[in-house]
Design an enzyme around this catalytic site. Structure first.
Site, PDB file in Angstrom:
ATOM      1  N   GLY A 107       0.847  -1.217   0.000  1.00 41.90           N
ATOM      2  CA  GLY A 107       0.000   0.000   0.000  1.00 41.90           C
ATOM      3  C   GLY A 107       0.870   1.250   0.000  1.00 41.90           C
ATOM      4  O   GLY A 107       1.944   1.261   0.591  1.00 41.90           O
ATOM      5  N   ARG A 143       4.837 -16.367  -5.388  1.00 43.87           N
ATOM      6  CA  ARG A 143       3.443 -16.838  -5.377  1.00 43.87           C
ATOM      7  C   ARG A 143       2.654 -15.869  -6.261  1.00 43.87           C
ATOM      8  O   ARG A 143       1.866 -15.074  -5.796  1.00 43.87           O
ATOM      9  CB  ARG A 143       2.928 -16.801  -3.923  1.00 43.87           C
ATOM     10  CG  ARG A 143       1.650 -17.567  -3.710  1.00 43.87           C
ATOM     11  CD  ARG A 143       1.317 -17.649  -2.216  1.00 43.87           C
ATOM     12  NE  ARG A 143       0.010 -18.249  -2.023  1.00 43.87           N
ATOM     13  CZ  ARG A 143      -1.119 -17.541  -1.993  1.00 43.87           C
ATOM     14  NH1 ARG A 143      -1.107 -16.225  -2.128  1.00 43.87           N
ATOM     15  NH2 ARG A 143      -2.281 -18.155  -1.825  1.00 43.87           N
ATOM     16  N   GLY A 170       6.287  -2.502   3.243  1.00 43.70           N
ATOM     17  CA  GLY A 170       5.868  -3.011   4.540  1.00 43.70           C
ATOM     18  C   GLY A 170       6.322  -4.451   4.730  1.00 43.70           C
ATOM     19  O   GLY A 170       7.201  -4.932   4.000  1.00 43.70           O
ATOM     20  N   ASP A 171       5.678  -5.154   5.656  1.00 45.67           N
ATOM     21  CA  ASP A 171       6.189  -6.493   5.979  1.00 45.67           C
ATOM     22  C   ASP A 171       6.109  -7.469   4.799  1.00 45.67           C
ATOM     23  O   ASP A 171       7.000  -8.297   4.624  1.00 45.67           O
ATOM     24  CB  ASP A 171       5.530  -7.061   7.239  1.00 45.67           C
ATOM     25  CG  ASP A 171       4.036  -7.225   7.083  1.00 45.67           C
ATOM     26  OD1 ASP A 171       3.457  -6.597   6.174  1.00 45.67           O
ATOM     27  OD2 ASP A 171       3.431  -7.982   7.854  1.00 45.67           O
ATOM     28  N   ARG A 224      -4.609  -2.418  10.167  1.00 40.13           N
ATOM     29  CA  ARG A 224      -4.637  -3.894  10.135  1.00 40.13           C
ATOM     30  C   ARG A 224      -4.764  -4.446  11.558  1.00 40.13           C
ATOM     31  O   ARG A 224      -5.637  -4.015  12.283  1.00 40.13           O
ATOM     32  CB  ARG A 224      -3.396  -4.457   9.441  1.00 40.13           C
ATOM     33  CG  ARG A 224      -3.395  -4.220   7.951  1.00 40.13           C
ATOM     34  CD  ARG A 224      -2.430  -5.141   7.253  1.00 40.13           C
ATOM     35  NE  ARG A 224      -1.063  -4.875   7.704  1.00 40.13           N
ATOM     36  CZ  ARG A 224      -0.014  -5.559   7.307  1.00 40.13           C
ATOM     37  NH1 ARG A 224      -0.163  -6.543   6.456  1.00 40.13           N
ATOM     38  NH2 ARG A 224       1.192  -5.276   7.728  1.00 40.13           N
TER      39      ARG A 224
HETATM   40  O1  F6P Z   1      -1.264  -1.487   5.360  1.00 36.21           O
HETATM   41  C1  F6P Z   1      -1.823  -0.247   5.048  1.00 36.21           C
HETATM   42  C2  F6P Z   1      -3.328  -0.333   4.978  1.00 36.21           C
HETATM   43  O2  F6P Z   1      -3.823   0.953   4.688  1.00 36.21           O
HETATM   44  C3  F6P Z   1      -4.002  -0.916   6.209  1.00 36.21           C
HETATM   45  O3  F6P Z   1      -4.083  -0.007   7.268  1.00 36.21           O
HETATM   46  C4  F6P Z   1      -5.325  -1.335   5.635  1.00 36.21           C
HETATM   47  O4  F6P Z   1      -5.884  -2.378   6.397  1.00 36.21           O
HETATM   48  C5  F6P Z   1      -4.969  -1.800   4.246  1.00 36.21           C
HETATM   49  O5  F6P Z   1      -3.729  -1.203   3.920  1.00 36.21           O
HETATM   50  C6  F6P Z   1      -5.975  -1.443   3.187  1.00 36.21           C
HETATM   51  O6  F6P Z   1      -5.583  -2.021   2.001  1.00 36.21           O
HETATM   52  P1  F6P Z   1      -6.175  -1.636   0.568  1.00 36.21           P
HETATM   53  O7  F6P Z   1      -5.485  -0.394   0.116  1.00 36.21           O
HETATM   54  O8  F6P Z   1      -5.881  -2.821  -0.261  1.00 36.21           O
HETATM   55  O9  F6P Z   1      -7.651  -1.407   0.767  1.00 36.21           O
END
Ligand code: F6P
Length: 364
Positions: free
Chosen positions: A14, A82, A118-119, A187
């Protein structure tokens, strides 16, 4: 080590405010101090798998310090180990295309691949390192949940945006004598919610690390009402859950490295509070606003420090490491450590204790 004087930068997962500030720091320092050639991989690991990249000129990385998002684009589904592909009606199939990725990386002739992510992104970087790619990681996420670092860039911007939102909600909550619930991202970690809740003086802070008892939350808002404070503001993390209950899942993205998208706990909570307290309740979901727009000055500075240190690490051959922040200092942490899992708020976190001391309810 023999050097080609060429590096590549990749941004995965993200987006968040401050990524471009890291790209700028890495590229400018590499060009100005070491005369290196810098290329940018497009759309995260997707660009590695399909050879999408661009050559950076100095001008390309100039004027982007305050720009949100990532000029390189990103992906949170492209994992070379994957890799998802749609197979007609039979759904998604996952293949290991890491050999293609490794061949493509070798073809770039780079001394190092700098992975900003990120992770998920950093775990993939670790696998590439094990497979022989010289990588260096820079921790990025609004969630602040990466192992081996006290803080990630993007987090301060997210907290700032969320706090501004909650501050604004005070007037409408007060005027209508309502309970206002604000659902925040993060998260399975409550860092954004904890800091935002403390910064904006919320009555109730609900985080994944402390499952809540709805009766305690209702008692808190009713108590305030009986004291003449006829409104309450509650911040709830998207990953929060009731004692004995489960998280609320908004959607599942099978192709993603982390398929569960949380969301909706704010509405569940709102219905229950209204029913049990009789007080009108509204829910606001801050959502992707927390990831959008310009980085705060704090994040710009942090991103610049991290980016510059990443180049030092390249020069010192510190491959397989991420640059983290411990206290006020930068620290090199092995990607193997980072890949071990996410970082949650420890229950003895001093800020939880301080929030309790000023009367904040955590629903327990
Ligand atoms: O990891 C960043 C984050 O914004 C989280 O806080 C959230 O749960 C997730 O990404 C949302 O992901 P997406 O952009 O796929 O909706």
């Amino acid at each position: 080590m023999r050097r080609n004087g060429k590096i590549a930068i990749l941004t995965g997962g993200g987006d968040c405010p401050g990524i471009n500030a890291v790209i700028r720091a890495v590229a400018k320092k590499a060009m100005l101090e070491y005369g290196m050639e810098v290329i940018g991989i497009k759309d995260g690991y997707e660009g590695i798998i399909h050879n999408y990249y661009r050559q950076f000129s100095f001008d390309d990385v100039s004027g982007i310090l305050t720009l949100g998002g990532t000029i390189l684009g990103t992906s949170n589904t492209a994992n070379p180990y994957r890799y998802p592909s749609k197979k007609g009606n039979s759904g998604t199939e996952f293949n290991n295309v890491s050999q293609t990725a490794l061949t493509n990386i070798a073809g770039l002739g780079i001394d190092c691949l700098v992975c900003i992510g990120g992770d998920g992104t950093l775990s993939i970087a670790n696998s590439l390192f094990i497979d022989g790619v010289p990588v260096i990681g820079v921790p990025k996420t609004i969630d602040n949940d990466i192992q081996g670092t006290d803080i990630t860039f993007g987090f301060n911007s997210a907290v700032t945006i969320a706090t501004e939102g909650v501050d604004r909600l005070h007037t409408t909550a007060q005027s209508h004598h309502r309970v206002m619930i604000v659902e925040l991202m993060g998260r399975n970690a409550g860092w954004i919610t904890l800091q935002t809740g403390v910064a904006s003086g919320c009555e109730v802070i609900l985080i994944p690390e402390i499952p809540y008892d709805i009766a305690k939350v209702v008692e808190k808002v009713k108590d305030r009402n009986s004291q003449g404070k006829r409104f309450s503001i509650i911040v709830v993390a998207e990953g929060a859950r009731q004692m004995g209950g489960d998280v609320v899942v908004q959607r599942v993205i099978k192709e993603s490295t982390d398929p569960i998208r949380l969301g909706g706990i704010g509405f569940v909570l709102g219905r229950e509070i209204e029913e049990l307290s009789g007080i009108e309740t509204r829910t606001v979901v801050m959502g992707h606003l927390q990831r959008s727009g310009v980085p705060t000055p704090f994040d710009r500075v942090l991103a610049t420090r991290l980016g510059c240190r990443a180049v030092d690490m390249i020069m010192n051959n510190r491959f397989g490491y991420m640059v983290g922040v411990i206290g006020d200092s930068l620290k090199e942490v092995s990607l193997g450590e980072v890949a071990k899992g996410q970082r949650n708020i420890p229950l003895d976190e001093p800020l939880i204790r301080d929030a309790r001391s000023v009367g904040t309810c955590f629903g327990d």
